[in-house]
Design a protein around this motif. Structure first.
Motif, mmCIF file in Angstrom:
data_model
loop_
_atom_site.group_PDB
_atom_site.id
_atom_site.type_symbol
_atom_site.label_atom_id
_atom_site.label_comp_id
_atom_site.label_asym_id
_atom_site.label_seq_id
_atom_site.Cartn_x
_atom_site.Cartn_y
_atom_site.Cartn_z
ATOM 1 N N ASN A 68 0.811 -1.221 0.000
ATOM 2 C CA ASN A 68 0.000 0.000 0.000
ATOM 3 C C ASN A 68 0.843 1.270 0.000
ATOM 4 O O ASN A 68 0.392 2.306 -0.485
ATOM 5 N N ALA A 69 2.069 1.198 0.517
ATOM 6 C CA ALA A 69 2.913 2.387 0.625
ATOM 7 C C ALA A 69 3.797 2.621 -0.591
ATOM 8 O O ALA A 69 4.187 3.756 -0.866
ATOM 9 N N ILE A 70 4.094 1.576 -1.334
ATOM 10 C CA ILE A 70 5.042 1.678 -2.442
ATOM 11 C C ILE A 70 4.513 2.609 -3.529
ATOM 12 O O ILE A 70 3.307 2.686 -3.766
ATOM 13 N N GLY A 71 5.410 3.326 -4.189
ATOM 14 C CA GLY A 71 5.018 4.297 -5.210
ATOM 15 C C GLY A 71 4.660 3.689 -6.552
ATOM 16 O O GLY A 71 4.011 4.335 -7.368
ATOM 17 N N ASP A 72 5.096 2.456 -6.807
ATOM 18 C CA ASP A 72 4.767 1.783 -8.061
ATOM 19 C C ASP A 72 3.470 1.005 -7.904
ATOM 20 O O ASP A 72 3.142 0.541 -6.806
ATOM 21 N N ALA A 73 2.768 0.847 -9.009
ATOM 22 C CA ALA A 73 1.544 0.050 -8.992
ATOM 23 C C ALA A 73 1.920 -1.418 -8.764
ATOM 24 O O ALA A 73 2.855 -1.922 -9.375
ATOM 25 N N VAL A 74 1.178 -2.069 -7.889
ATOM 26 C CA VAL A 74 1.327 -3.500 -7.659
ATOM 27 C C VAL A 74 -0.026 -4.130 -7.965
ATOM 28 O O VAL A 74 -1.031 -3.797 -7.331
ATOM 29 N N ILE A 75 -0.015 -5.008 -8.971
ATOM 30 C CA ILE A 75 -1.244 -5.684 -9.369
ATOM 31 C C ILE A 75 -0.976 -7.181 -9.360
ATOM 32 O O ILE A 75 -0.001 -7.641 -9.946
ATOM 33 N N ILE A 76 -1.832 -7.907 -8.674
ATOM 34 C CA ILE A 76 -1.737 -9.367 -8.654
ATOM 35 C C ILE A 76 -2.987 -9.916 -9.317
ATOM 36 O O ILE A 76 -4.101 -9.457 -9.055
ATOM 37 N N SER A 77 -2.774 -10.887 -10.196
ATOM 38 C CA SER A 77 -3.905 -11.573 -10.818
ATOM 39 C C SER A 77 -3.769 -13.063 -10.565
ATOM 40 O O SER A 77 -2.659 -13.594 -10.460
ATOM 41 N N ASP A 78 -4.913 -13.732 -10.442
ATOM 42 C CA ASP A 78 -4.907 -15.164 -10.159
ATOM 43 C C ASP A 78 -4.675 -15.966 -11.443
ATOM 44 O O ASP A 78 -4.451 -15.383 -12.513
ATOM 45 N N ALA A 79 -4.740 -17.261 -11.341
ATOM 46 C CA ALA A 79 -4.448 -18.136 -12.485
ATOM 47 C C ALA A 79 -5.387 -17.875 -13.666
ATOM 48 O O ALA A 79 -5.004 -18.063 -14.818
ATOM 49 N N ALA A 80 -6.601 -17.408 -13.394
ATOM 50 C CA ALA A 80 -7.562 -17.118 -14.461
ATOM 51 C C ALA A 80 -7.373 -15.716 -15.046
ATOM 52 O O ALA A 80 -7.996 -15.377 -16.049
ATOM 53 N N GLY A 81 -6.519 -14.899 -14.402
ATOM 54 C CA GLY A 81 -6.299 -13.537 -14.885
ATOM 55 C C GLY A 81 -7.171 -12.496 -14.221
ATOM 56 O O GLY A 81 -7.224 -11.352 -14.654
ATOM 57 N N ASP A 82 -7.859 -12.895 -13.140
ATOM 58 C CA ASP A 82 -8.694 -11.948 -12.404
ATOM 59 C C ASP A 82 -7.850 -11.227 -11.351
ATOM 60 O O ASP A 82 -7.030 -11.839 -10.672
ATOM 61 N N ILE A 83 -8.059 -9.935 -11.204
ATOM 62 C CA ILE A 83 -7.284 -9.109 -10.287
ATOM 63 C C ILE A 83 -7.642 -9.445 -8.841
ATOM 64 O O ILE A 83 -8.820 -9.429 -8.466
ATOM 65 N N THR A 84 -6.608 -9.732 -8.042
ATOM 66 C CA THR A 84 -6.797 -10.063 -6.625
ATOM 67 C C THR A 84 -6.099 -9.067 -5.700
ATOM 68 O O THR A 84 -6.307 -9.107 -4.493
ATOM 69 N N CYS A 85 -5.270 -8.200 -6.253
ATOM 70 C CA CYS A 85 -4.600 -7.149 -5.472
ATOM 71 C C CYS A 85 -4.438 -5.935 -6.371
ATOM 72 O O CYS A 85 -3.996 -6.054 -7.523
ATOM 73 N N TRP A 86 -4.796 -4.774 -5.847
ATOM 74 C CA TRP A 86 -4.737 -3.505 -6.585
ATOM 75 C C TRP A 86 -4.383 -2.436 -5.572
ATOM 76 O O TRP A 86 -5.190 -2.085 -4.725
ATOM 77 N N ASN A 87 -3.147 -1.949 -5.604
ATOM 78 C CA ASN A 87 -2.729 -1.011 -4.570
ATOM 79 C C ASN A 87 -3.076 0.437 -4.924
ATOM 80 O O ASN A 87 -3.510 0.734 -6.037
#
Length: 144
Positions: free
Chosen positions: A12-31
């Motif tokens: 949450n603090a980092i200046g770069d976007a962090v996006i995690i997607s699951d095996a199907a390609g659905d977003i599970t983390c969006w900072n």
């Protein structure tokens, strides 16, 4: 002396976007940096596919590679910095640079991909302008 790291706080603090997607390609983390970069709130992005930020013309190629990675458990990109076009919520074109890493369960099963993304639109436009100026100067030099 190693202290515990609060990974949620880090993401949450980092200046770069962090996006995690699951095996199907659905977003599970969006900072929060992803929200600033792409315009979608966390609630708008969670559970959606990465198509939110992928230009339509590149989606087929992206999903072919994504599915191959999920099937093989390997990515050809490793720690390479990838530079590709993206789009924000308003449809504006962005130039992004990012790295990806595969995420695995404790049993070693591939569960998704994390991307750490930086907006390089201004740098890309500046570089393109400089290249154009160099080309113009080379033409002028040949005419002398």
């Amino acid at each position: 002396m190693q202290s515990a790291i609060d990974y949620a706080q880090l993401v949450n603090a980092i200046g770069d976007a962090v996006i995690i997607s699951d095996a199907a390609g659905d977003i599970t983390c969006w900072n929060p940096a992803a929200t600033r970069m792409f315009g979608y709130t966390e609630s708008e992005a969670m559970g959606k596919t990465l198509d939110l930020i992928i230009p339509e013309r590149l989606r087929g190629r992206h999903w072919d590679g994504y599915q191959k990675t999920m099937a093989t458990g390997q990515t050809r990109y490793g720690s390479d910095v990838l530079r590709v076009p993206a789009v924000d919520k308003e449809g504006r074109a962005l130039s992004i640079a990012f790295t990806v890493a595969l995420l695995r369960s404790p049993q070693g099963e591939l569960t998704g991909i994390v991307a750490v993304i930086r907006d390089e639109t201004a740098r890309f436009q500046e570089e393109r302008g400089l290249k154009k100026r160099i080309a113009e100067l080379e033409v002028q030099a040949q005419q002398i």
